[in-house]
Design a protein around this motif. Structure first.
Motif, PDB file in Angstrom:
ATOM      1  N   TYR A  50      -7.423 -43.361  -1.855  1.00 44.04           N
ATOM      2  CA  TYR A  50      -8.516 -44.160  -1.292  1.00 44.04           C
ATOM      3  C   TYR A  50      -9.412 -44.676  -2.420  1.00 44.04           C
ATOM      4  O   TYR A  50     -10.289 -43.973  -2.919  1.00 44.04           O
ATOM      5  CB  TYR A  50      -9.319 -43.253  -0.337  1.00 44.04           C
ATOM      6  N   THR A  51      -9.189 -45.927  -2.801  1.00 42.91           N
ATOM      7  CA  THR A  51     -10.040 -46.561  -3.809  1.00 42.91           C
ATOM      8  C   THR A  51     -11.239 -47.154  -3.081  1.00 42.91           C
ATOM      9  O   THR A  51     -11.062 -47.962  -2.167  1.00 42.91           O
ATOM     10  CB  THR A  51      -9.272 -47.694  -4.539  1.00 42.91           C
ATOM     11  N   ALA A  52     -12.443 -46.751  -3.492  1.00 44.11           N
ATOM     12  CA  ALA A  52     -13.647 -47.256  -2.804  1.00 44.11           C
ATOM     13  C   ALA A  52     -13.998 -48.632  -3.368  1.00 44.11           C
ATOM     14  O   ALA A  52     -14.883 -48.777  -4.218  1.00 44.11           O
ATOM     15  CB  ALA A  52     -14.789 -46.273  -2.996  1.00 44.11           C
ATOM     16  N   ASP A  53     -13.305 -49.674  -2.881  1.00 48.32           N
ATOM     17  CA  ASP A  53     -13.446 -51.015  -3.449  1.00 48.32           C
ATOM     18  C   ASP A  53     -14.848 -51.600  -3.277  1.00 48.32           C
ATOM     19  O   ASP A  53     -15.251 -52.461  -4.040  1.00 48.32           O
ATOM     20  CB  ASP A  53     -12.413 -51.954  -2.792  1.00 48.32           C
ATOM     21  N   ASP A  54     -15.573 -51.137  -2.244  1.00 48.18           N
ATOM     22  CA  ASP A  54     -16.888 -51.736  -2.004  1.00 48.18           C
ATOM     23  C   ASP A  54     -18.030 -50.962  -2.673  1.00 48.18           C
ATOM     24  O   ASP A  54     -19.201 -51.267  -2.447  1.00 48.18           O
ATOM     25  CB  ASP A  54     -17.138 -51.886  -0.486  1.00 48.18           C
ATOM     26  N   VAL A  55     -17.709 -49.953  -3.487  1.00 46.22           N
ATOM     27  CA  VAL A  55     -18.757 -49.204  -4.203  1.00 46.22           C
ATOM     28  C   VAL A  55     -18.725 -49.645  -5.667  1.00 46.22           C
ATOM     29  O   VAL A  55     -17.643 -49.833  -6.228  1.00 46.22           O
ATOM     30  CB  VAL A  55     -18.490 -47.676  -4.106  1.00 46.22           C
ATOM     31  N   GLU A  56     -19.920 -49.807  -6.268  1.00 50.53           N
ATOM     32  CA  GLU A  56     -19.992 -50.187  -7.685  1.00 50.53           C
ATOM     33  C   GLU A  56     -19.150 -49.197  -8.507  1.00 50.53           C
ATOM     34  O   GLU A  56     -19.180 -47.992  -8.225  1.00 50.53           O
ATOM     35  CB  GLU A  56     -21.476 -50.107  -8.113  1.00 50.53           C
ATOM     36  N   THR A  57     -18.428 -49.671  -9.480  1.00 44.99           N
ATOM     37  CA  THR A  57     -17.481 -48.924 -10.347  1.00 44.99           C
ATOM     38  C   THR A  57     -16.175 -48.559  -9.636  1.00 44.99           C
ATOM     39  O   THR A  57     -15.296 -47.976 -10.234  1.00 44.99           O
ATOM     40  CB  THR A  57     -18.061 -47.616 -10.965  1.00 44.99           C
ATOM     41  N   ARG A  58     -16.056 -48.894  -8.381  1.00 48.83           N
ATOM     42  CA  ARG A  58     -14.834 -48.649  -7.594  1.00 48.83           C
ATOM     43  C   ARG A  58     -14.228 -47.260  -7.828  1.00 48.83           C
ATOM     44  O   ARG A  58     -13.100 -47.119  -8.334  1.00 48.83           O
ATOM     45  CB  ARG A  58     -13.791 -49.722  -7.902  1.00 48.83           C
ATOM     46  N   PRO A  59     -14.980 -46.200  -7.492  1.00 44.96           N
ATOM     47  CA  PRO A  59     -14.441 -44.856  -7.728  1.00 44.96           C
ATOM     48  C   PRO A  59     -13.223 -44.564  -6.851  1.00 44.96           C
ATOM     49  O   PRO A  59     -13.044 -45.177  -5.798  1.00 44.96           O
ATOM     50  CB  PRO A  59     -15.599 -43.930  -7.344  1.00 44.96           C
ATOM     51  N   GLU A  60     -12.430 -43.628  -7.316  1.00 47.43           N
ATOM     52  CA  GLU A  60     -11.310 -43.144  -6.504  1.00 47.43           C
ATOM     53  C   GLU A  60     -11.828 -41.926  -5.746  1.00 47.43           C
ATOM     54  O   GLU A  60     -12.151 -40.913  -6.355  1.00 47.43           O
ATOM     55  CB  GLU A  60     -10.130 -42.730  -7.396  1.00 47.43           C
ATOM     56  N   TYR A  61     -11.888 -42.007  -4.434  1.00 45.00           N
ATOM     57  CA  TYR A  61     -12.306 -40.844  -3.639  1.00 45.00           C
ATOM     58  C   TYR A  61     -11.217 -39.766  -3.671  1.00 45.00           C
ATOM     59  O   TYR A  61     -11.496 -38.595  -3.531  1.00 45.00           O
ATOM     60  CB  TYR A  61     -12.509 -41.238  -2.181  1.00 45.00           C
ATOM     61  N   GLY A  62      -9.988 -40.213  -3.761  1.00 38.27           N
ATOM     62  CA  GLY A  62      -8.865 -39.267  -3.696  1.00 38.27           C
ATOM     63  C   GLY A  62      -8.003 -39.340  -4.944  1.00 38.27           C
ATOM     64  O   GLY A  62      -8.514 -39.348  -6.067  1.00 38.27           O
ATOM     65  N   ALA A  63      -6.677 -39.428  -4.725  1.00 40.70           N
ATOM     66  CA  ALA A  63      -5.727 -39.340  -5.838  1.00 40.70           C
ATOM     67  C   ALA A  63      -5.796 -40.549  -6.755  1.00 40.70           C
ATOM     68  O   ALA A  63      -6.027 -41.669  -6.310  1.00 40.70           O
ATOM     69  CB  ALA A  63      -4.318 -39.225  -5.268  1.00 40.70           C
ATOM     70  N   SER A  64      -5.566 -40.313  -8.055  1.00 47.08           N
ATOM     71  CA  SER A  64      -5.472 -41.419  -9.001  1.00 47.08           C
ATOM     72  C   SER A  64      -4.533 -41.112 -10.166  1.00 47.08           C
ATOM     73  O   SER A  64      -3.948 -42.008 -10.738  1.00 47.08           O
ATOM     74  CB  SER A  64      -6.858 -41.764  -9.561  1.00 47.08           C
ATOM     75  N   GLN A  65      -4.351 -39.821 -10.508  1.00 49.40           N
ATOM     76  CA  GLN A  65      -3.607 -39.482 -11.723  1.00 49.40           C
ATOM     77  C   GLN A  65      -2.109 -39.406 -11.459  1.00 49.40           C
ATOM     78  O   GLN A  65      -1.658 -38.686 -10.560  1.00 49.40           O
ATOM     79  CB  GLN A  65      -4.085 -38.141 -12.262  1.00 49.40           C
ATOM     80  N   ILE A  66      -1.366 -40.137 -12.277  1.00 46.50           N
ATOM     81  CA  ILE A  66       0.088 -40.222 -12.105  1.00 46.50           C
ATOM     82  C   ILE A  66       0.763 -39.695 -13.363  1.00 46.50           C
ATOM     83  O   ILE A  66       0.567 -40.235 -14.453  1.00 46.50           O
ATOM     84  CB  ILE A  66       0.487 -41.694 -11.836  1.00 46.50           C
ATOM     85  N   GLY A  67       1.532 -38.630 -13.198  1.00 44.80           N
ATOM     86  CA  GLY A  67       2.207 -38.023 -14.349  1.00 44.80           C
ATOM     87  C   GLY A  67       3.480 -38.776 -14.698  1.00 44.80           C
ATOM     88  O   GLY A  67       3.996 -39.585 -13.915  1.00 44.80           O
ATOM     89  N   ARG A  68       4.020 -38.477 -15.887  1.00 46.05           N
ATOM     90  CA  ARG A  68       5.224 -39.172 -16.347  1.00 46.05           C
ATOM     91  C   ARG A  68       6.464 -38.753 -15.563  1.00 46.05           C
ATOM     92  O   ARG A  68       7.474 -39.445 -15.569  1.00 46.05           O
ATOM     93  CB  ARG A  68       5.430 -38.927 -17.834  1.00 46.05           C
ATOM     94  N   SER A  69       6.373 -37.603 -14.879  1.00 43.76           N
ATOM     95  CA  SER A  69       7.556 -37.152 -14.136  1.00 43.76           C
ATOM     96  C   SER A  69       7.506 -37.563 -12.660  1.00 43.76           C
ATOM     97  O   SER A  69       8.309 -37.096 -11.863  1.00 43.76           O
ATOM     98  CB  SER A  69       7.666 -35.629 -14.225  1.00 43.76           C
ATOM     99  N   TYR A  70       6.565 -38.433 -12.293  1.00 45.99           N
ATOM    100  CA  TYR A  70       6.464 -38.898 -10.898  1.00 45.99           C
ATOM    101  C   TYR A  70       7.519 -39.992 -10.648  1.00 45.99           C
ATOM    102  O   TYR A  70       7.191 -41.177 -10.512  1.00 45.99           O
ATOM    103  CB  TYR A  70       5.086 -39.494 -10.644  1.00 45.99           C
ATOM    104  N   ALA A 127      -5.687 -46.986  -6.979  1.00 46.25           N
ATOM    105  CA  ALA A 127      -4.542 -46.293  -6.390  1.00 46.25           C
ATOM    106  C   ALA A 127      -4.178 -46.855  -5.008  1.00 46.25           C
ATOM    107  O   ALA A 127      -3.012 -46.843  -4.603  1.00 46.25           O
ATOM    108  CB  ALA A 127      -4.841 -44.800  -6.289  1.00 46.25           C
ATOM    109  N   SER A 128      -5.174 -47.349  -4.274  1.00 46.07           N
ATOM    110  CA  SER A 128      -4.897 -47.848  -2.912  1.00 46.07           C
ATOM    111  C   SER A 128      -3.922 -49.030  -2.897  1.00 46.07           C
ATOM    112  O   SER A 128      -3.346 -49.350  -1.849  1.00 46.07           O
ATOM    113  CB  SER A 128      -6.192 -48.299  -2.224  1.00 46.07           C
ATOM    114  N   ARG A 129      -3.772 -49.688  -4.052  1.00 43.04           N
ATOM    115  CA  ARG A 129      -2.854 -50.847  -4.062  1.00 43.04           C
ATOM    116  C   ARG A 129      -1.426 -50.423  -3.713  1.00 43.04           C
ATOM    117  O   ARG A 129      -0.657 -51.226  -3.176  1.00 43.04           O
ATOM    118  CB  ARG A 129      -2.870 -51.549  -5.440  1.00 43.04           C
ATOM    119  N   LEU A 130      -1.070 -49.158  -4.003  1.00 44.34           N
ATOM    120  CA  LEU A 130       0.309 -48.723  -3.688  1.00 44.34           C
ATOM    121  C   LEU A 130       0.536 -48.597  -2.175  1.00 44.34           C
ATOM    122  O   LEU A 130       1.441 -49.247  -1.634  1.00 44.34           O
ATOM    123  CB  LEU A 130       0.664 -47.427  -4.422  1.00 44.34           C
TER     124      LEU A 130
END
Ligand SMILES: Cc1cc2nc3c(=O)[nH]c(=O)nc-3n(C[C@H](O)[C@H](O)[C@H](O)COP(=O)(O)OP(=O)(O)OC[C@H]3O[C@@H](n4cnc5c(N)ncnc54)[C@H](O)[C@@H]3O)c2cc1C
Length: 491
Positions: free
Chosen positions: A71-91, A256-259
């Motif tokens: 959940y990317t908070a697109d309408d909040v300044e700096t567009r924080p990620e409320y949830g997942a964002s980190q993607i490892g190399r083994s994903y 992250a929400s773009r996925l």
């Protein structure tokens, strides 16, 4: 018998009510081969894989957006990620989906600035922690700063070797609390107490968490990559790998929400929003899924891709039983709550204390983030976990933010007027998720981790809580893949 005007009117009203009801009942149930409940990554991946295999699947999402815990908070300044964002190399699955939908992976730039510790109302630099008189931990523990204690001690105590070892009966004895495992390993009570600020020592199964730690280590060494440790809290150099061009931790450009949005777009009209599922009826011929708005869907198979914390509110017939029922109704869910903001001025220049800090007070962790190349001001995040997060979630957003600000100002007067608070988000407050993640309590892995994901009649179970070897977003995708194969093998 005398019929008066009032009785006549009652009869007319009753008849018209019946005919309205009749029309509603006559509303045709929509037919499809598979209904997937939940439009998070697990549900969307199930539907995409089925679609690729020529099976028609409709996704019913209860909220007005797809993605769930992404959940990317697109309408909040700096567009924080409320949830997942980190993607490892083994994903592997996630990376393949990004490539399919032309989403760019970029190295994460969320470096924490150096960290201090506020313990028993005293500021202690991380470099001075080992020899501080307030550090009452013993031996090797003394070197580990409080926010890293839980994670490091658990990694050191890890007996598992392979990714699926956690379900091997030979490791059943580790289905005890993390605190108990650490005590068995000789860890001091003081270290366990300090670590409990960031790791649930009492109510989390060590075995469940060890699965995750194992997966983290696997990711860290994936492809023979050597990590260069740097002098930052949680620090390593997030360099791009030589072979795959991926950094150790990556983000999706634009959020992250773009996925999940791209996955939903590929499914087109088969993703239905604002459809809260309330009931599933199954028999030998098929299944019917009913939503709160009265709509109904008939299908051959149903996929639950929603957390057990909310599956509990869906009526399922025939009812689930035994250990699976125990799993659905008792699997524990924990909370994360994070406040986001901007650092208007470098307060650390005034008090000489490191910018980020850990405390044993209400505010557990304050992360000051290094400026990204495209930013003129640094961002910050205040992180609450487990009970501390649930306590913040009991307050209104405005009250919670005011409390956090006044607590930080009290502990650290140099921050007054220099922090701009933007938003706060707690996952227990999301009515359709009710927690940031599942967390087995001691004994639950042995009781039902295997049985709870087995198909029940025409119903199959996906979602991060049904993971076998992966973690995070990749585990949601893993579960969607497993369920798609289960259905393909029956269809
Ligand atoms: C704060 C936080 C940080 C995280 N950070 C990372 C990270 O950096 N990297 C990583 O890999 N993972 C991370 N994760 C984990 C990752 O987000 C999850 O593992 C994954 O997104 C879970 O996907 P899911 O499909 O299992 O469930 P969800 O995303 O929860 O999807 C379930 C969906 O079902 C819907 N739903 C629920 N009930 C009903 C109903 N009755 N009818 C219809 N729809 C319903 C919900 O609205 C939701 O959209 C993080 C999670 C959180 C909360």
């Amino acid at each position: 018998m005398k019929i008066n005007r009032r009785d006549l009117m009652k009869g007319v009203l009753a008849a018209s009510a019946l005919s309205v009801a009749g029309k509603i009942q006559a509303k045709e149930a929509e037919k499809t081969q598979v209904v997937v409940i939940g439009g998070g990554l697990s549900g969307l991946n199930t539907a995409l894989l089925l679609k690729d295999a020529g099976i028609d699947a409709i996704v019913l999402e209860g909220s007005d957006r797809v993605g769930g815990r992404v959940y990317t908070a697109d309408d909040v300044e700096t567009r924080p990620e409320y949830g997942a964002s980190q993607i490892g190399r083994s994903y592997a699955r996630l990376i393949a989906l990004c490539s399919r939908f032309n989403l760019k992976l970029v190295p994460e730039h969320r470096h924490l600035m150096p960290m201090s510790n506020y313990i028993e109302k005293t500021w202690i630099k991380s470099t001075e922690w080992e020899n501080s008189p307030l550090n009452k931990t013993v031996g090797k523990e003394r070197k580990i700063i409080p926010p890293l204690l839980g994670s490091k001690l658990l990694i050191e105590a890890n007996p598992l070797e392979n990714l699926n070892d956690w379900l091997d009966p030979k490791n059943a004895g580790y289905d005890i609390s993390i605190g108990e495992l650490l005590r068995q390993r000789g860890v001091s009570e003081e270290a366990i107490k300090l670590a409990s600020a960031t790791t649930d020592m009492q109510n989390a199964s060590a075995l469940g968490m060890l699965q995750e730690k194992n997966r983290t280590l696997f990711d860290a060494s994936f492809g023979g990559q050597k990590l260069e440790v740097i002098d930052r809290p949680y620090g390593f150099e997030n360099k791009k790998g030589e072979h795959d061009g991926l950094a150790q931790i990556n983000n999706i450009e634009g959020g992250a929400s773009r996925l999940p949005e791209a996955m939903a777009k590929a499914l087109g009209d088969n993703v239905r929003m604002n459809k809260i599922v309330r009931q599933v009826d199954m028999n030998e011929k098929g299944a019917e899924v009913r939503c709160m708005d009265g709509s109904r869907f008939q299908c051959d198979y149903v996929v639950s891709a929603i957390p057990f914390s909310t599956l509990q509110y869906v009526n399922i017939y025939p009812e689930v039983a035994g250990r699976q029922e125990e799993g659905i109704y008792t699997l524990n869910y924990v909370d994360t709550c994070r406040a986001f903001g901007i650092i208007e001025e470098p307060y650390w220049e005034e008090d000489g204390i490191e910018p980020s800090f850990f405390s044993d007070e209400t505010v557990q962790m304050f992360w000051a983030l290094e400026k990204r190349p495209d930013e003129d001001k640094s961002r910050f995040m205040v992180v609450f976990t487990d009970n501390a997060a649930s306590r913040m979630d009991q307050m209104s957003k405005a009250d919670a933010l005011a409390l956090i600000e006044s607590e930080i100002n009290r502990m650290r007067p140099s921050t007054k007027g220099k922090l701009k608070f933007l938003d706060i988000y707690g996952w227990k407050n999301d009515p359709l998720i009710q927690g940031c993640r599942h967390m087995y309590t001691p004994g639950q892995v042995n009781r039902f981790a295997k049985e709870m994901i087995e198909p029940h009649h025409r119903m199959h179970f996906a979602g991060e809580h049904t993971r076998r070897v992966d973690f995070g977003m990749e585990s949601a995708l893993e579960s969607g893949e497993r369920v798609a194969f289960e259905i393909l093998s029956r269809a």
